[in-house]
Design a protein around this motif. Structure first.
Motif, mmCIF file in Angstrom:
data_model
loop_
_atom_site.group_PDB
_atom_site.id
_atom_site.type_symbol
_atom_site.label_atom_id
_atom_site.label_comp_id
_atom_site.label_asym_id
_atom_site.label_seq_id
_atom_site.Cartn_x
_atom_site.Cartn_y
_atom_site.Cartn_z
ATOM 1 N N LYS A 1 0.828 -1.197 0.000
ATOM 2 C CA LYS A 1 0.000 0.000 0.000
ATOM 3 C C LYS A 1 0.868 1.255 0.000
ATOM 4 O O LYS A 1 1.905 1.306 0.661
ATOM 5 C CB LYS A 1 -0.903 0.023 1.235
ATOM 6 N N TRP B 1 -11.517 2.893 -0.051
ATOM 7 C CA TRP B 1 -10.748 2.215 -1.089
ATOM 8 C C TRP B 1 -9.519 3.014 -1.489
ATOM 9 O O TRP B 1 -9.507 4.241 -1.424
ATOM 10 C CB TRP B 1 -11.633 1.967 -2.322
ATOM 11 N N SER B 2 -8.502 2.283 -1.951
ATOM 12 C CA SER B 2 -7.223 2.898 -2.308
ATOM 13 C C SER B 2 -7.281 3.490 -3.716
ATOM 14 O O SER B 2 -7.999 2.992 -4.592
ATOM 15 C CB SER B 2 -6.109 1.839 -2.244
ATOM 16 N N LEU C 1 -3.781 -0.296 -10.053
ATOM 17 C CA LEU C 1 -3.848 -1.743 -9.937
ATOM 18 C C LEU C 1 -3.187 -2.466 -11.100
ATOM 19 O O LEU C 1 -2.544 -3.490 -10.919
ATOM 20 C CB LEU C 1 -5.318 -2.192 -9.853
ATOM 21 N N ASP D 1 -6.750 -12.499 -1.209
ATOM 22 C CA ASP D 1 -7.532 -11.541 -0.434
ATOM 23 C C ASP D 1 -7.956 -12.155 0.895
ATOM 24 O O ASP D 1 -9.105 -12.030 1.325
ATOM 25 C CB ASP D 1 -8.756 -11.083 -1.230
ATOM 26 N N LYS E 1 -15.357 -6.658 5.000
ATOM 27 C CA LYS E 1 -14.141 -5.874 5.230
ATOM 28 C C LYS E 1 -14.057 -5.467 6.686
ATOM 29 O O LYS E 1 -14.979 -4.883 7.242
ATOM 30 C CB LYS E 1 -14.155 -4.618 4.341
ATOM 31 N N SER F 1 -8.058 1.709 -10.287
ATOM 32 C CA SER F 1 -7.786 1.731 -8.854
ATOM 33 C C SER F 1 -9.020 1.204 -8.146
ATOM 34 O O SER F 1 -10.107 1.143 -8.734
ATOM 35 C CB SER F 1 -7.454 3.146 -8.365
ATOM 36 N N GLN F 2 -8.847 0.823 -6.894
ATOM 37 C CA GLN F 2 -10.005 0.359 -6.140
ATOM 38 C C GLN F 2 -11.098 1.425 -6.097
ATOM 39 O O GLN F 2 -12.285 1.134 -6.294
ATOM 40 C CB GLN F 2 -9.582 -0.010 -4.717
ATOM 41 N N LYS F 3 -10.698 2.668 -5.875
ATOM 42 C CA LYS F 3 -11.673 3.745 -5.731
ATOM 43 C C LYS F 3 -12.471 3.955 -7.013
ATOM 44 O O LYS F 3 -13.705 4.023 -7.004
ATOM 45 C CB LYS F 3 -10.977 5.037 -5.333
ATOM 46 N N VAL G 1 -14.894 1.020 -7.738
ATOM 47 C CA VAL G 1 -16.093 1.023 -6.908
ATOM 48 C C VAL G 1 -17.000 2.184 -7.280
ATOM 49 O O VAL G 1 -18.232 2.038 -7.339
ATOM 50 C CB VAL G 1 -15.712 1.071 -5.416
#
Length: 748
Positions: free
Chosen positions: A402, A442-443, A447, A470, A533, A559-561, A564
């Motif tokens: 991270k 979220w990060s 990715l 995960d 989570k 990216s995760q952000k 989502v």
């Protein structure tokens, strides 16, 4: 007779003295430097090269035909002013009499300061291709064709070919030589400088001690190397066999690809080249590069066609991360910095000039073991083929670490959840309703290596006895994926999970400017708590149970952000045999009933959890917000209906829940929590809002809705009293139909 023998001996002695005197006279009275112009003309007319002699010519005649050239250069006739070779000194001598037997017996041969310059121009023509070629005749193009038939040169039959020349050289020494090759079309150049070469006696069919060294370099990318080579050379020109025995090559290299680091290398073994059979081999191969050590053998066949490689390779255990760092190729930071510390492999090799395959591959990476095949089927297309079977592999350890931004966002959200959790006291439910979360969950770290994936040509088949992904322990995992032209397709990813099973299919399209993802998942009776989570492993999940899920989702971003935020699709879920953890829903409902009864609960709260038989619903997801219009739960003694939203962007929830209660069903119920007949079928309202991690602990009695329920119950109580009075007053004086009609007036 004695006199005759004496006379013959004196005659031979006199003849020898005459020959010696003649040789002395020729070498001392005849100076070849006086004939430089004639020598240049002879080289131009016969050898078709431009010879320049700036230094002296030294020579001897008998018994050695010796020659020494100083400061000489050679150029082609097409470009006579630009020499492709020059040297400071060449010294050699040959025995005269063995030449009559086609035997070349030479003393030490010395070459000093040789410079060889090779150039391939922009059109692809090399300057060495003109060596020995005469200049074209000026009138060749306009000359009329000859009426006489062309004379075909006759070649001697192979059976009448002359005996090969036999070489016999005391030694060969080359000092301070230099070779430069330039490819103007490719914009690339290579050089070998400070070349030193020395040999022992050179005889065909016997081992010749050999020692050489040089400094090598290339321009694009800029790289330099120091090399040393030793061994014993044996050759047989008739059989076209060449052996380099006990070969040892060592040195070190540095340059741009190594980012200022130095690679120390060594190789040894037995090298054979058989041009008659068109094969070559390197047996007893030992290679080292910094701390890497390898053993094996290599074989090449079809040298006259498309060469084919085969062999075997064994690499001893080494630290891959340290090795790559030592050559300027740092691995990306991983979640576990201790990975890539142990790597070893054994494999068979198969290859060609454009491909390489590791067959029967056995690899040990850290705590995992793999077997199978890895191949690059086309270097130009980077066509990668992977088929591996592993025992156990923890993929989480190898994921990118991270970033500081992601760590900061995670810490901020964790603090927000803890603050909400501190005020969300399970039990009576009298505390204020938690606020909706605001911190991103979220990060924003990238990715996917998009540029790399756009050129990827991949076909991968992976299987694992145990795979951790995960934090999920997957058993008998199977993964099949392909990649072509920027479209990566996950054909299947399936396996066992906590005594349940799952399967996923999907695709990643990196051809557009923004990557596009699509995925279909099926989960069958897997404990739901493992998908929730949590900020720490010790934190209890808000709900437990066996999850069955089917989903069809799409998203865009890298990216995760962003994924989502752009998540869209549908899903349906069922949770069986579940528990709402740390949330005594029965106690909250008893509190609601007591409120309606205008009483106080006398007992202490009993259990902390609320079990349920089934919880089901469907989700419609739009831009990261999942709407759930049909939540239903079956709890012993309760019926639960709900609707609301799950904001996946901040992992928050906002639900309206209605619970139809039966009251305190214990043998000794709390008097304040008893349901009379008036309350049967009445729905008690709850409101759930806050971080999803809180689960049912984020639910409170909906006071506004509860007031409406109380008003309804009060109306029902008034109606009941009116009905009682009517029944009492009218008695049997009116018909039943009229009674019902009169009672019905009060229902309006």
């Amino acid at each position: 007779m004695k006199a005759f023998g004496k006379i013959l001996g004196l005659g031979l002695l006199g003849l020898l003295l005459i020959i010696v005197a003649l040789g002395f006279a020729l070498t001392h009275l005849f100076d070849p430097n006086d004939y430089k112009d004639e020598i240049r003309k002879l080289a131009r007319d016969k050898a078709h090269v431009e010879l320049t002699l700036n230094g002296d010519i030294g020579w001897s005649l008998f018994p050695w035909l010796g020659l020494e050239l100083h400061e000489a250069s050679i150029a082609t006739l097409n470009n006579p002013k630009v020499p492709f070779a020059d040297l400071q000194m060449l010294g050699l001598s040959v025995r005269v009499l063995p030449l009559l037997r086609r035997e070349v017996q030479m003393s030490d041969v010395r070459v000093e300061g040789l410079n060889l310059t090779l150039v391939r121009d922009a059109s692809g023509h090399g300057n060495w291709e003109d060596i020995g070629k005469p200049l074209p005749e000026p009138n060749v193009a306009s000359a009329p064709p000859s009426s006489e038939p062309a004379q075909t040169p006759t070649s001697k039959p192979e059976g009448n070919s002359e005996r090969a020349v036999k070489l016999d050289i005391d030694s060969l020494t080359v000092n301070n030589a230099r070779v430069l090759y330039t490819d103007e079309k490719a914009g690339q150049s290579y050089s070998a400088e400070s070349i030193q070469l020395s040999t022992g006696a050179v005889h065909e069919g016997v081992n010749i001690p050999l020692k050489a060294s040089a400094f090598l370099s290339a321009s694009q990318p800029n790289i330099k190397a120091r090399t040393e080579l030793t061994g014993e050379l044996r050759f047989d020109r008739k059989l076209k066999r060449y052996n380099l025995e006990d070969m040892r090559l060592s040195g070190e290299t540095s340059g741009e690809p190594l980012a200022g680091k130095t690679l120390t290398f060594a190789a040894q073994g037995q090298v054979l080249v058989d041009l008659a059979a068109n094969v070559a081999s390197w047996s007893g191969l030992k290679v080292s590069a910094n701390q890497l050590r390898a053993l094996g053998e290599l074989n090449v066949r079809d040298l006259d066609k498309t060469a084919q490689l085969s062999g075997a390779l064994s690499v001893a255990q080494f630290d891959l991360r340290s090795f790559l760092d030592g050559i300027g190729q740092t691995l990306p930071a991983t979640a576990d910095p201790a990975v890539f510390k142990k790597l070893e492999l054994v494999t068979r090799l198969e290859g060609s000039p454009n491909s390489l395959a590791f067959e029967d591959l056995a690899v040990k990476l850290d705590d995992s073991t793999f077997s199978g095949r890895v191949a690059v089927e086309d270097f130009a297309k980077q066509a990668l083929r992977v088929r591996l079977k592993g025992d156990s592999f923890d993929a989480d350890r190898y994921l990118p670490a991270k970033s500081e931004q992601a760590k900061g966002a995670s810490a901020a959200r964790q603090a927000e959840v803890k603050q909400q959790e501190a005020s969300a006291v399970a039990g009576a439910g009298t505390t204020p309703l938690p606020n909706a979360p605001t911190q991103q969950a979220w990060s924003e770290d990238k990715l996917l290596p998009v540029e790399r994936l756009r050129t990827l040509d991949l076909h991968a088949e992976l299987a694992f006895d145990a795979l951790t992904l995960d934090k999920l322990p997957i058993t008998d995992a199977q993964l099949n994926a392909t990649g072509q032209g920027g479209l990566i397709t996950l054909q299947t990813l399936r396996g066992g999970l906590y005594n349940g099973s799952f399967e996923a299919k999907g695709s990643v399209d990196v051809r557009p400017a923004v990557p596009q993802l699509g995925i279909n998942t099926k989960i069958n009776r897997v404990p739901v708590e493992h998908f929730i989570k949590r900020e720490s492993p010790d934190q209890a999940p808000p709900v437990k149970g066996l999850l069955t899920l089917a989903s069809d989702l799409t998203a865009t971003g890298n990216s995760q952000k962003t994924l989502v935020d752009t998540l869209n699709g549908t899903a349906s879920f069922t949770i069986n045999d579940g528990v709402l953890v740390n949330a005594n829903l029965e106690q909250q409902l008893c509190q609601a009933i007591a409120t309606l009864n205008r009483k106080q609960l006398s007992g202490e709260p009993r259990g902390k959890d609320t079990p349920f038989q089934e919880l089901r619903g469907s989700l419609v997801i739009r831009n990261g917000v999942a709407s759930n219009p049909d939540l239903k739960a079956r709890i012993p003694g309760l019926t639960v209906n709900g609707n609301g939203d799950l904001d996946l962007r901040v992992l928050g929830m906002d639900y309206n829940v209605g619970v139809v209660v039966e009251g305190d069903q214990r043998a000794m119920p709390d008097p304040a929590c008893q349901v009379n007949e008036r309350y049967v079928g009445v729905q008690v309202p709850l409101r759930c809002r806050g971080p999803m991690e809180l689960g049912a602990k984020a639910c409170r009695l909906d006071q506004e809705g509860l007031g409406k329920v109380a008003a309804t119950l009060a109306g029902n109580r008034l109606k009941d009293k009116i009905d009682e009075k009517l029944e009492e007053k009218l008695g049997d004086k009116v018909s039943p139909e009229l009674k019902d009609a009169l009672k019905g007036l009060f229902k309006r």
